[in-house]
Write an enzyme that holds these catalytic residues in place. Sequence first.
Site, short mmCIF file in Angstrom:
data_model
loop_
_atom_site.label_atom_id
_atom_site.label_comp_id
_atom_site.label_asym_id
_atom_site.label_seq_id
_atom_site.Cartn_x
_atom_site.Cartn_y
_atom_site.Cartn_z
N ALA A 170 0.82 -1.21 0.00
CA ALA A 170 0.00 0.00 0.00
C ALA A 170 0.86 1.26 0.00
O ALA A 170 0.59 2.21 -0.76
CB ALA A 170 -0.93 0.00 1.20
N LYS A 178 10.87 -7.37 4.99
CA LYS A 178 11.57 -6.15 5.39
C LYS A 178 12.47 -5.75 4.22
O LYS A 178 13.67 -6.01 4.19
CB LYS A 178 12.42 -6.44 6.63
N VAL A 179 11.86 -5.17 3.22
CA VAL A 179 12.56 -4.77 1.99
C VAL A 179 11.60 -3.86 1.24
O VAL A 179 10.37 -3.95 1.44
CB VAL A 179 12.95 -6.02 1.15
N SER A 198 4.83 -7.52 -0.90
CA SER A 198 4.70 -7.73 -2.35
C SER A 198 6.05 -8.04 -2.98
O SER A 198 6.13 -8.44 -4.13
CB SER A 198 4.05 -6.52 -3.04
N SER A 199 7.13 -7.87 -2.21
CA SER A 199 8.47 -8.23 -2.69
C SER A 199 8.88 -9.63 -2.27
O SER A 199 9.96 -10.09 -2.66
CB SER A 199 9.52 -7.23 -2.17
N HIS A 200 8.12 -10.30 -1.42
CA HIS A 200 8.48 -11.69 -1.11
C HIS A 200 7.27 -12.62 -1.16
O HIS A 200 7.35 -13.75 -0.71
CB HIS A 200 9.26 -11.82 0.20
N HIS A 206 -1.83 -13.86 5.49
CA HIS A 206 -2.69 -12.74 5.14
C HIS A 206 -3.24 -12.01 6.37
O HIS A 206 -4.45 -11.74 6.45
CB HIS A 206 -3.88 -13.25 4.29
N ASN A 232 -6.78 -13.92 -1.96
CA ASN A 232 -5.47 -13.39 -1.58
C ASN A 232 -5.50 -11.86 -1.67
O ASN A 232 -5.93 -11.31 -2.69
CB ASN A 232 -4.42 -13.98 -2.51
C1 LIG Z 1 5.11 -15.20 2.30
C2 LIG Z 1 3.91 -14.43 1.84
C3 LIG Z 1 3.24 -14.82 0.68
C4 LIG Z 1 2.11 -14.12 0.27
N1 LIG Z 1 1.54 -14.43 -0.94
C5 LIG Z 1 0.54 -13.66 -1.41
C6 LIG Z 1 0.04 -13.85 -2.74
O1 LIG Z 1 0.53 -14.69 -3.50
N2 LIG Z 1 -1.01 -13.07 -3.14
C7 LIG Z 1 -1.58 -12.14 -2.33
O2 LIG Z 1 -2.54 -11.51 -2.73
N3 LIG Z 1 -1.10 -11.92 -1.08
C8 LIG Z 1 -0.03 -12.62 -0.64
N4 LIG Z 1 0.50 -12.35 0.59
C9 LIG Z 1 -0.10 -11.27 1.39
C10 LIG Z 1 0.23 -9.88 0.84
O3 LIG Z 1 1.54 -9.86 0.32
C11 LIG Z 1 0.04 -8.88 1.97
O4 LIG Z 1 -1.30 -8.93 2.39
C12 LIG Z 1 0.35 -7.45 1.53
O5 LIG Z 1 1.60 -7.37 0.92
C13 LIG Z 1 0.30 -6.52 2.75
O6 LIG Z 1 0.64 -5.23 2.34
P1 LIG Z 1 0.81 -4.05 3.40
O7 LIG Z 1 0.97 -2.81 2.62
O8 LIG Z 1 -0.28 -4.14 4.38
O9 LIG Z 1 2.13 -4.40 4.21
P2 LIG Z 1 3.59 -4.76 3.70
O10 LIG Z 1 3.59 -5.04 2.25
O11 LIG Z 1 4.10 -5.79 4.61
O12 LIG Z 1 4.40 -3.41 3.90
C14 LIG Z 1 4.81 -2.93 5.13
C15 LIG Z 1 6.19 -2.30 4.95
O13 LIG Z 1 6.45 -1.48 6.07
C16 LIG Z 1 7.79 -1.67 6.49
N5 LIG Z 1 7.85 -1.32 7.90
C17 LIG Z 1 7.29 -2.00 8.93
N6 LIG Z 1 7.54 -1.34 10.09
C18 LIG Z 1 8.24 -0.24 9.78
C19 LIG Z 1 8.77 0.82 10.54
N7 LIG Z 1 8.59 0.89 11.87
N8 LIG Z 1 9.49 1.80 9.90
C20 LIG Z 1 9.64 1.76 8.55
N9 LIG Z 1 9.15 0.77 7.77
C21 LIG Z 1 8.45 -0.22 8.38
C22 LIG Z 1 8.05 -3.13 6.19
O14 LIG Z 1 9.44 -3.40 6.12
C23 LIG Z 1 7.32 -3.32 4.88
O15 LIG Z 1 8.13 -3.03 3.77
C24 LIG Z 1 1.63 -13.03 1.04
C25 LIG Z 1 2.31 -12.64 2.18
C26 LIG Z 1 3.44 -13.32 2.58
C27 LIG Z 1 4.16 -12.86 3.81
#
Ligand SMILES: Cc1cc2nc3c(=O)[nH]c(=O)nc-3n(C[C@H](O)[C@H](O)[C@H](O)COP(=O)(O)OP(=O)(O)OC[C@H]3O[C@@H](n4cnc5c(N)ncnc54)[C@H](O)[C@@H]3O)c2cc1C
Length: 543
Positions: free
Chosen positions: A29, A96-97, A102-104, A480, A524
Amino acid sequence: MTTNRLSPTVASNTVEETFDYVVVGGGSAGAAVAARLSEDPNVTVALLEAGPTDVDKDVVLQLNRWMELLESGYDWDYPIEPQKNGNSHMRHARAKVLGGCSSHNSCIAFWAPKEDMDEWEKLGAQGWNAESTYPLFKRLETNDQATGEPGDIHGDAGPVHLMQIPPKDPCGVALLEACQQQGIPTVQFNTDETVVKGANFFQVNRREDGTRASSSVSYIHPILDRENFTLLTDTWVKEILFDDDGGVPRATGVSVVNNAFGRASAIRASKEVVISAGAIDSPKLLMLSGIGPAEHLQEHGIDVRVDSPGVGRHLQDHPEAVIAWEAKQPMVEDSTQWWEIGIFADTLEGSGASDRPGRPDLMMHYGSVPFDMHTLRQGYPTSDNTFCLTPNITHAKSRGTVRLRSRDYRDKPMVDPQYFTDPDGHDMRVAVAGIKLAREIVAQPAMAEWAGEELFPGKDVQTDEQIADYVQRTHNTVYHPAGTVRMGAADDVMSPLTPDLRVKGVQGLRVADASVMPELTTVNPNITTMMIGERCADLIKAG
Ligand SMILES: Cc1cc2nc3c(=O)[nH]c(=O)nc-3n(C[C@H](O)[C@H](O)[C@H](O)COP(=O)(O)OP(=O)(O)OC[C@H]3O[C@@H](n4cnc5c(N)ncnc54)[C@H](O)[C@@H]3O)c2cc1C
């Protein structure tokens, strides 16, 4: 800190900079929020990410290598609290990247069903219905199924590339035929029809050359030269800063470090701070900043800025069971991402009895790799040449919590999903039905050339009680987590956010990531999370 436009390494961490908008977390996001906001050349935007950049990192960028990242240095790798009814050995991977999860992740790409979006609005997230969110799904994608014809729901000009996985895996092709023999048709995903019963190879957010279309690749790489956009990687936000003088506190920036022993410095936001740290770290950061359940904050000696009992509550997930067979023929040695097929079904729970008619209560992934990470320690046999099905509960009713372990930002939070604790046992009934359905599918004639011995749970595990006991000890998650800083009606005290993603009780602060979901999507959630980022930027631009 590394930046896109300053020197690559800032030796001193005492610089203080001010931007109009500061976005915390460069994940699914956050990357979308920062990229869309900085389209306006008249504002300055900083994106702060605790992890390193993904640029030129093959292990991150090549989608078929995604499993190498689990429990690696790119993973926050959160243990979970001991589970009463679930698998306490489970860990929550969180990337943590740059690009965040979405990067792993495995890049399985779904639009959320319309019914999910309409439900969000019913739960108090005014304005998040299908009619208003579907144009954002379209805007964010370039879909290889797009026809460009009038009325086509798919986008052909968005930053995120979605493609259909080609049906190259012969075991997978046989599995789809077996599904048909079992009464589950082959269907196209991501049309505007919700699939209640159907199976197919997935769409994935990936480019033709095998590069993942993460939020970083899609939104950030193309704008690294944008003058009004600053990317600060290796920048860990430890606290949100506020001006508490004179009434309602206003977020004015964040306090950051560039390593676990680093001296803190401030990065200021003259307009707004957006927290996009994900479903585990966003509630953690809010609580460290005095926004959360008062009693819990006081327990850790944190001054209460806003007593918000919903912060860190309502943790919802897709728990998944696993069943695996030894393969009679050699399994594929190359794959887009090794988990290429999805199967949706409504179990007995779903037909009529479901409180969500029109949506499946069960989904399975098909994996072409050994998946014994929770079965080996329990004594089940394994093999290198296996395939598996992983039934998950699309709308699990169990709810957990994210809590602080201490007031130290370096401590991993206490993640307690409370798996399989829903009082009426819905979650376990769906899991058990899933294992049984998986067996029925693999028993069909089309799989006769592939299915060898069932390795786990194995033929001795037959009754519902035996299957439930097995699931409880060996289940994993689809990774998730969601809902821990949910949005809802203004007068709902358990919803820390209003529907425009503002944090109640303060000014100048929003949250945009998977934590805001009032209910986890049936499917997902990654593409939906990117959509949340798109909408957050729209809401901010609208004032
Ligand atoms: C192994 C795995 C496989 C998955 N496979 C799928 C799939 O195939 N399809 C699908 O739809 N969903 C999949 N998901 C779920 C999906 O990727 C997540 O729901 C989505 O990426 C969450 O996005 P987000 O923006 O909420 O958080 P994130 O993408 O986790 O972003 C949070 C970011 O904030 C950073 N951060 C955290 N704390 C701090 C801080 N204090 N200071 C600075 N930076 C910080 C983190 O390092 C990270 O980069 C998967 C998840 C995982 C873990």
